[in-house]
Scaffold this active site. Structure first.
Site, PDB file in Angstrom:
ATOM      1  NE  ARG A 117      -1.895  -2.425   2.667  1.00  0.00           N
ATOM      2  CZ  ARG A 117      -2.073  -3.689   2.269  1.00  0.00           C
ATOM      3  NH1 ARG A 117      -3.110  -3.992   1.559  1.00  0.00           N
ATOM      4  NH2 ARG A 117      -1.228  -4.639   2.621  1.00  0.00           N
ATOM      5  CB  THR A 118       3.631   2.497   2.102  1.00  0.00           C
ATOM      6  OG1 THR A 118       2.934   2.115   3.290  1.00  0.00           O
ATOM      7  CG2 THR A 118       4.319   3.830   2.326  1.00  0.00           C
TER       8      THR A 118
ATOM      9  CE  LYS B 199      26.302  -3.805  -9.662  1.00  0.00           C
ATOM     10  NZ  LYS B 199      26.639  -2.590 -10.424  1.00  0.00           N
TER      11      LYS B 199
ATOM     12  NE  ARG C 163       7.468   0.547   4.513  1.00  0.00           N
ATOM     13  CZ  ARG C 163       6.218   0.050   4.492  1.00  0.00           C
ATOM     14  NH1 ARG C 163       6.023  -1.196   4.094  1.00  0.00           N
ATOM     15  NH2 ARG C 163       5.200   0.786   4.850  1.00  0.00           N
TER      16      ARG C 163
ATOM     17  CG  HIS D 224       4.145   3.880   8.357  1.00  0.00           C
ATOM     18  ND1 HIS D 224       4.248   4.709   7.247  1.00  0.00           N
ATOM     19  CD2 HIS D 224       3.675   2.688   7.893  1.00  0.00           C
ATOM     20  CE1 HIS D 224       3.855   4.033   6.188  1.00  0.00           C
ATOM     21  NE2 HIS D 224       3.506   2.808   6.542  1.00  0.00           N
TER      22      HIS D 224
END
Ligand code: NCD
Length: 357
Positions: free
Chosen positions: A83-84, A113, A134, A171
């Protein structure tokens, strides 16, 4: 399950290195890292703009795409998201902006890497006007803001970081959409019993939401926290509420507060945050929302959930029954996420109120 990147210690350095500025009426170019940046007036601005944008999307307003035309958002998700990530991308595109991501996700960027967070964030900062990020480490969004501020002194693109969740920390954009939904459906945030249930220790959405209710300012509203004893709301949040004179109550017994609740905010036990599987299994099934449980709540209660949901909402058959209940508002909440993120992006990218309201 908990890896070294979620060790809270490294982040503490960065919390001291970077102090997120208060919005104080001016969003343009600011990093959005914690809900503590917002006051009532800023929240009202975001909510007014979100409601207006929702109306304009509903009316298929073709001028929406002019609001952020030519602007670029980088989507940098080091942790899983549905959703975010999707709602930020949808929001940017509905405003006429564009989105860049590492093809096939950040795990196939140079992170694969062995590139570190700082350099990955700097890369996004060199290309985009806004970076939605995030990461599993608490405080990672503070680090990103710090790196980007140093970088912005040397390059022409001035990116702003918007946190999409920093581990078990915060959040902020989720709390904005949660409070917007609550205020919208309950016609304000006063005179309510708001009950947050589940994993209050590791759940970042409840940390941000509890603080945001306090910052919005409420009269005669009580916050109730229901969790297993091992997953209590952190003391830092409790202290914040005490400091802001917010009435709050903690219990391990849902039935103590279920009947008086006007808002029930249900959450998932954050399986991925537990160091030991046995500790997760011990609490996984403590609170399960089913149609029978919901029937014991007020007739006009609203049931919220940030999603995703697992067994804390019973079986798929329970989901079907709950989903059909008008008291379950998590799909409206989910859609509001896009409108609120449109508002946040537009404000951070400097779109004027004359164009938004
Ligand atoms: C939440 C999150 O990622 O913190 N989901 C979301 O953003 N809607 C909640 C969760 O993962 O349980």
């Amino acid at each position: 399950m908990v890896d070294s990147s979620s060790d809270p210690r490294p982040s503490e350095q960065f919390r001291h290195l970077y102090t997120p500025p208060k919005i104080n009426g001016s969003f343009t170019g600011k990093h959005i890292i914690t809900v503590e940046q917002f006051d009532h007036r800023d929240l009202q601005t975001i909510f007014d703009v979100s409601a207006r944008l929702r109306d304009r999307v509903t009316a298929h307003d073709r001028d929406l795409v002019n609001l952020c035309a030519g602007k670029l958002m980088a989507s940098l998700f080091f942790e899983a998201s549905t959703r975010t990530d999707m709602s930020f991308q949808a929001a940017m595109r509905r405003l006429g902006g564009s989105v860049v991501t590492a093809s096939n996700g950040v795990q196939f960027s140079s992170v694969y890497k062995g590139e570190n967070l700082a350099d990955t964030v700097r890369a996004a900062g060199c290309y985009a006007d806004v970076i939605v990020m995030r990461h599993s480490a608490i405080g990672s969004s503070y680090q990103a803001a710090y790196y980007i501020d140093r970088l912005n002194e040397r390059i022409v693109t001035h990116g702003a970081v918007i946190s999409g969740g920093d581990g078990i920390g915060e959040h902020p954009s989720q709390a904005l959409l949660d409070l917007f939904t609550l205020v919208d459906l309950k016609k304000g945030a006063d005179n309510l019993t708001i009950t947050l249930v589940g994993d209050l220790l590791y759940g970042r959405t409840v940390h941000s939401l509890a603080k945001l209710v306090a910052l919005y300012g409420v009269t005669n509203t009580k916050l109730c926290f229901v969790s297993p004893a091992s997953l209590r709301m952190p003391d830092t949040i409790i202290d914040f509420l005490t400091k802001h004179n917010i009435t709050h109550y903690e219990t391990t017994d849902l039935y103590e507060v279920l009947g008086e609740s006007d808002v029930i905010y249900w959450t998932r036990v954050q399986e991925e945050r537990f160091a030991r599987r046995a500790d997760y299994e011990a609490v996984r099934d403590n609170f399960i929302m089913t149609p029978e449980v919901l029937n014991q709540a007020k007739r006009d209660v609203i049931l919220m959930h940030p999603l995703p949901r697992k067994n804390e909402m019973g079986t798929p058959a329970d989901h079907d029954i709950l989903d059909a209940n008008p008291r379950a508002v998590y799909f409206q909440q989910m859609e509001n996420g896009m409108f609120v993120r449109m508002a946040l992006l537009a404000k951070v990218l400097g779109v004027s109120d004359a164009d938004l309201l």
